[in-house]
Enzyme design. Structure first.
Site, PDB file in Angstrom:
ATOM      1  N   ARG A  99      -7.792  -2.324  -6.548  1.00 16.29           N
ATOM      2  CA  ARG A  99      -6.944  -2.296  -7.761  1.00 16.29           C
ATOM      3  C   ARG A  99      -7.688  -1.596  -8.895  1.00 16.29           C
ATOM      4  NH1 ARG A  99      -3.054  -1.922  -5.383  1.00 16.29           N
ATOM      5  NH2 ARG A  99      -4.513  -1.828  -3.642  1.00 16.29           N
TER       6      ARG A  99
ATOM      7  N   ASP B 205       9.271   0.895   2.594  1.00 15.65           N
ATOM      8  CA  ASP B 205       7.991   0.878   1.885  1.00 15.65           C
ATOM      9  C   ASP B 205       7.239  -0.404   2.250  1.00 15.65           C
ATOM     10  OD1 ASP B 205       5.976   1.523   0.111  1.00 15.65           O
ATOM     11  OD2 ASP B 205       7.020   0.706  -1.633  1.00 15.65           O
ATOM     12  N   GLU B 206       5.905  -0.350   2.234  1.00 13.53           N
ATOM     13  CA  GLU B 206       5.055  -1.517   2.542  1.00 13.53           C
ATOM     14  C   GLU B 206       5.435  -2.131   3.897  1.00 13.53           C
ATOM     15  OE1 GLU B 206       2.617  -1.875   0.744  1.00 13.53           O
ATOM     16  OE2 GLU B 206       3.018  -1.645  -1.392  1.00 13.53           O
TER      17      GLU B 206
ATOM     18  N   GLN C 214      -3.763  -3.358   4.180  1.00  9.60           N
ATOM     19  CA  GLN C 214      -3.261  -4.113   3.036  1.00  9.60           C
ATOM     20  C   GLN C 214      -2.228  -5.160   3.447  1.00  9.60           C
ATOM     21  OE1 GLN C 214      -2.901  -1.868  -0.824  1.00  9.60           O
ATOM     22  NE2 GLN C 214      -3.004  -0.064   0.504  1.00  9.60           N
TER      23      GLN C 214
ATOM     24  N   LYS D 248       1.444   7.002  -2.082  1.00 12.08           N
ATOM     25  CA  LYS D 248       2.557   6.737  -1.173  1.00 12.08           C
ATOM     26  C   LYS D 248       3.905   6.754  -1.892  1.00 12.08           C
ATOM     27  CE  LYS D 248       2.670   1.677  -1.336  1.00 12.08           C
ATOM     28  NZ  LYS D 248       4.016   1.604  -1.930  1.00 12.08           N
ATOM     29  N   THR D 249       3.960   6.230  -3.118  1.00 11.21           N
ATOM     30  CA  THR D 249       5.234   6.241  -3.839  1.00 11.21           C
ATOM     31  C   THR D 249       5.681   7.667  -4.113  1.00 11.21           C
ATOM     32  OG1 THR D 249       4.674   4.124  -4.885  1.00 11.21           O
ATOM     33  CG2 THR D 249       6.462   5.398  -5.871  1.00 11.21           C
TER      34      THR D 249
END
Length: 719
Positions: free
Chosen positions: A601, A223-224, A254, A41-42
C-alpha cells in the site's frame, strides 16, 4: 514503452507498456490477466472496455464489468466516462452484489419470490438471529448469533445447504438455518449472500433466463478474481458460458479473504477451468519504490501456491524499509505518533495499518495525545447510528410492508403505547394466521384484547406508512423523509429521549436528510433505488481520502488503497501472522499474502513496528516473538530505528506438546488450555498437517492445527 491510439483518434495518445497492451487487445475467448500490486490493473480494465467499444465496435450495452466495492466500481465508471468523453457510460459497471440485485429485481419471481424485497444488513441479520435463538426450546446450545450467522454464510458462499451430516453434528445450527431462511422468505427479505446465491440459482435453474443475460452481456470482465467465492464463480462462469468471453483480472498474491468465502483456487485453476485461456502477466509496479517492493517480494515468494510473477519497478531510488521495536504496545504507538510528527508527514497521505481492530485503541490514544486528527475505518459507522437505523426502518416499510424486522424496530419508536406484551400478542396472531405483522395492524381496531391507546396508535402508524408509501412512488426521497419526520415529530422524540446528546443526534438526522437531497440531485432516483444503494455500501465507501487526517484501518480494509507513507504495526507471531494455535500451510500463506498487501500500500516510505510485550484483552503477554515475515525480509533490507536503548529481543515461546492425532476422531472430547472443554466436529488432513474443527462449551468454534494447539484429550466422546 509502446503506444496505443484509440480508433476514433479523439483523445491524446495513451501510453501502455507491452504487457498492458497485450491485455487490452487480447482476442476473444477466456483471458486471465495476472496483475501484480500497483501494476495498473484498473487502467487496463478501462482501456480494455474502451478498446472493445472504439476498436471492435461493441455496443456498450453488451459489456459487463464486476468488481467488489462501490468505491472501485464508482472509480471505474468515472474513468471510463472520461476516457470515452461522455457523461454516462452504457456498459454495466458495478459490484457483484449490485449485479445480483439488478438481476433479482427483474427475475426473482422465477424463484417463487416477489421482486420487491428488503436487503438485510449485518445488524438486521444479528437482530433476527437473536430473536430466533431466544425462541429455541430448552436444551439447544447455539453459541452466539454471530457465530451462527458465520456458519450459515460459509455454507451459502459455497452455494450449499446443510446436509444430513450437518443435521447430525449440528442439529441446532441446522434448525436455525431453516428458521432463518423461512423468516426471510415470509417477510420478503434477503441477506447479502442471497444476492449472489439466488442469482446463481436463477441462472442454473432457468436456462431461458441464463441465455437472455448471455445474449445481453457478450463480454464479462471480473476484477479482483482471486477474491471470488463459489457463488461469484458460478455467476461469472454461467454468464460467459455461451460466448466464452470472460476477462478475469487478479493477483493470487493478494488473495486475503478466505474467511469470508473467497476461494483462491478460482484463480489458480483458471487455465484448468478454461483450457484455451490466454494468460498475461502485468509485472511492472508503478506505485512503490524499489526498497518497498523488494521487501514485499521477499515475503510473498515464500508461498508455494502461486502462479508466479517477477514484479519490478523503474523507481530505483527510495528510503529503506524501517523497523522499530517497542518495549510494549504503548511504546510502539507512541513511536508512531511521534515519528510522523517529527518527519512532518502529510496526514491525508499517511496510514497506520494493523491486523486486528483491538490494536487501534493504543494508536488512537497516542495520536490524541499528540493532537493529531485521525479517522478509524471500521469503527462505529454513520449508518449504524440509532436514529439513522430508525429512519431507515421506516423507509424500508414504505417499500416493503412485509418487513417484520423493521416493524419490530420502530413499532414503539417514538413511544406509542405498544409495549412488549402488546407486540407479543400481535406476533402470536400473525403466526396463527401466517401473515405479516403489518396485516395484523391493519385489522387491529377490532381486537379488544389490546388497550385502546395501543389500537389507536397502531392504526395511526398504518395510516402514516400507507400514505407515505404512495408518495414515495413519485416524490423525491428528501420530501418523503421530511414528511416522515414531521408526521412522527421525530426530532422532538430525539430531544425527549436524550436531552444530553440531543444536539448531536439531531445533527445526525439533519445530515441524513441532506444526504437524501444529494441522492435526489445526483441520481434522480426513487426511495427503492436509495435504499438499494445504501444496502450495498461498505465501510471504505464512506471514507474521504481528501480529509487532512491520518487513516487507521486493518490490513484487510486497506486492500485497493495506497498512501505515500504507511506504518504497519504489530509484526509479531500471533498478530501478523494472526493466531497462535495454527501453523497450517494454507493459513500461513494467506497471512503472508495479507502482509504483502499491507506492505504494497506504501508509495514512498514503509515503517514496520512490533512490541516486545503487549496487553491484549486485559492480559499482558511478555516475551513476544517477532513475526517470521521479518526474518523473510531479512535484516539487510531493514533500517532499524531506535529512540533509546533497544528492548530485549522477543524469544520464541516453547511449543506445546503435540497431541496424539490417531486418537482424534469426530466426537472426541478435548480440553484447550485457553478455550476450555469442547468436542471435535470433524477433522481434515493427517499426521503433522492434521486439523480439527472444535466446538467449545462456550459456543466458540475454531479450526486448530493439532500439532501446535495446546490440547488435552478427555475420556469418552461427545454423545
Amino acid at each position: 514503452m509502446t503506444t496505443f491510439l484509440s480508433a476514433e483518434n479523439k483523445s491524446t495518445m495513451i501510453t501502455l507498456n507491452e504487457q498492458q497492451r497485450a491485455a487490452v487487445t487480447a482476442p476473444d475467448g477466456p483471458t486471465l490477466v495476472l496483475a501484480g500490486a500497483g501494476s495498473g490493473k484498473t487502467r487496463v480494465i478501462i482501456e480494455r472496455l474502451a478498446w472493445l467499444i472504439e476498436e471492435r465496435g461493441i455496443d456498450q450495452r453488451h459489456l459487463l464489468a464486476m468488481t467488489f466495492t462501490n468505491r472501485a466500481a464508482g472509480e471505474m465508471r468515472t474513468r471510463l466516462a472520461k476516457r470515452l468523453g461522455v457523461d454516462r457510460v452504457g456498459a454495466w459497471v458495478g459490484t457483484f452484489h449490485s449485479f445480483g440485485l439488478y438481476v433479482l429485481r427483474r427475475d426473482m419471481e422465477r424463484l417463487g419470490r416477489p421482486r420487491q424485497f428488503t436487503v438485510f444488513d449485518a445488524t438486521d441479520q444479528v437482530n433476527l438471529m437473536k430473536r430466533l435463538v431466544r425462541e429455541l426450546p430448552g436444551g439447544h446450545d447455539a453459541g452466539t448469533p454471530r457465530e451462527t450467522l458465520n456458519w450459515i454464510s460459509q455454507l451459502k458462499q459455497q452455494v450449499k445447504a446443510p446436509g444430513p451430516e450437518d443435521k447430525e453434528r449440528e442439529p441446532t445450527l441446522t434448525r436455525l438455518w431453516h428458521q432463518y431462511h423461512e423468516t426471510l422468505f415470509r417477510i420478503s427479505a434477503v441477506d447479502f449472500d442471497d444476492l449472489l446465491v439466488l442469482t446463481a440459482r436463477l441462472l442454473q435453474e432457468h436456462p431461458d433466463v441464463r441465455e437472455r443475460y448471455q445474449r445481453r452481456y457478450r463480454h464479462v470482465m471480473i476484477d479482483e478474481y482471486q477474491d471470488t467465492n463459489r457463488a461469484q464463480y458460478v455467476v461469472a462462469r454461467l454468464l460467459s458460458e455461451g460466448h466464452g468471453n470472460i476477462f478475469a483480472v487478479g493477483d493470487e498474491d493478494q488473495g486475503i479473504y478466505s474467511w469470508r468465502g473467497a476461494d483462491i483456487n478460482n484463480i489458480l485453476d483458471f487455465s484448468r477451468d478454461f483450457p484455451e485461456a490466454t494468460v498475461i502477466r502485468l509485472e511492472q509496479n508503478y506505485r512503490s519504490t524499489k526498497p518497498i517492493l523488494d521487501a514485499a517480494n521477499r515475503v510473498v515468494r515464500n508461498n508455494v501456491n502461486r502462479l508466479g510473477k517477477n514484479l519490478w519497478t523503474a523507481q530505483e531510488k527510495g528510503d529503506r524499509v524501517r523497523f522499530f521495536l517497542g518495549e510494549d504496545g504503548d511504546d510502539e504507538a507512541g513511536f508512531i505518533a511521534n515519528d510522523m510528527a517529527k518527519r512532518g508527514l502529510p496526514p491525508q497521505e499517511t496510514a497506520v495499518l494493523y491486523r486486528t481492530n483491538i490494536q487501534a485503541r493504543t494508536i488512537e490514544r497516542a495520536l490524541r495525545m499528540k493532537g493529531q486528527a485521525y479517522i478509524v475505518i471500521g469503527g462505529i459507522k454513520y449508518y449504524s447510528r440509532k436514529e439513522v437505523k430508525d429512519i431507515l426502518a421506516y423507509l424500508r416499510l414504505l417499500v416493503n410492508p412485509r418487513d417484520d424486522e423493521s416493524l419490530r424496530r420502530i413499532i414503539n419508536v417514538p413511544a406509542r403505547g405498544i409495549g412488549g406484551v402488546s407486540l407479543q400478542r400481535i406476533e402470536d396472531y400473525a403466526k396463527l394466521r401466517h401473515v405479516c405483522l403489518m396485516d395484523v395492524l391493519r385489522e387491529i381496531d377490532g381486537d379488544e384484547t389490546l388497550g385502546a391507546r395501543a389500537r389507536a396508535s397502531a392504526s395511526k402508524l398504518v395510516r402514516i406508512i400507507d400514505d407515505l408509501a404512495l408518495r414515495a412512488r413519485t416524490e423525491p426521497v428528501e420530501v418523503v423523509v421530511e414528511a416522515l419526520l414531521d408526521k412522527l415529530d421525530y426530532r422532538s422524540h430525539v430531544k425527549r429521549d436524550d436531552e444530553k446528546d440531543a444536539k448531536t443526534r439531531i445533527e445526525v438526522v439533519d445530515d441524513f436528510v441532506a444526504g437524501c437531497a444529494d441522492f435526489d440531485r445526483q441520481a434522480g432516483g426513487n426511495l427503492a433505488a436509495f435504499l438499494q444503494d445504501l444496502s450495498l455500501m461498505t465501510d471504505v465507501d464512506d471514507w474521504d481520502p481528501g480529509e487532512a487526517v491520518v487513516t487507521l484501518m486493518t490490513c484487510h480494509s486497506a486492500k485497493g488503497l495506497e498512501f505515500d507513507h504507511v506504518y504497519l504495526a504489530g509484526l509479531e507471531e500471533g498478530l501478523l501472522p494472526f493466531g497462535v494455535d495454527f501453523d497450517s500451510h494454507t493459513e500461513i500463506e494467506e497471512e503472508r499474502r495479507l502482509c504483502y498487501v499491507a506492505m504494497t500500500r506504501a508509495r514512498k516510505t514503509l515503517t514496520l513496528t512490533a512490541a516486545a510485550s503487549r496487553t491484549i484483552y486485559g492480559r499482558t503477554h511478555d516475551e513476544r516473538r517477532l513475526s517470521r515475515f521479518l526474518d523473510e525480509i531479512g535484516s539487510d533490507q531493514l533500517e532499524e530505528v531506535r529512540t533509546g536503548p533497544s528492548p530485549a529481543k522477543p524469544k520464541r515461546p516453547q511449543a506445546a506438546p503435540a497431541v496424539d492425532t490417531e486418537r482424534i476422531k469426530t466426537g472426541t472430547r478435548v480440553r484447550h488450555a485457553k478455550f476450555g472443554p469442547g468436542y471435535v466436529m470433524y477433522t481434515t488432513g493427517s499426521g503433522k498437517t492434521m486439523k480439527a474443527r472444535i466446538r467449545f462449551k462456550t459456543g466458540r468454534t475454531a479450526m486448530l492445527m493439532l500439532s501446535q494447539a495446546p490440547l488435552e484429550i478427555l475420556e469418552g466422546k461427545q454423545p
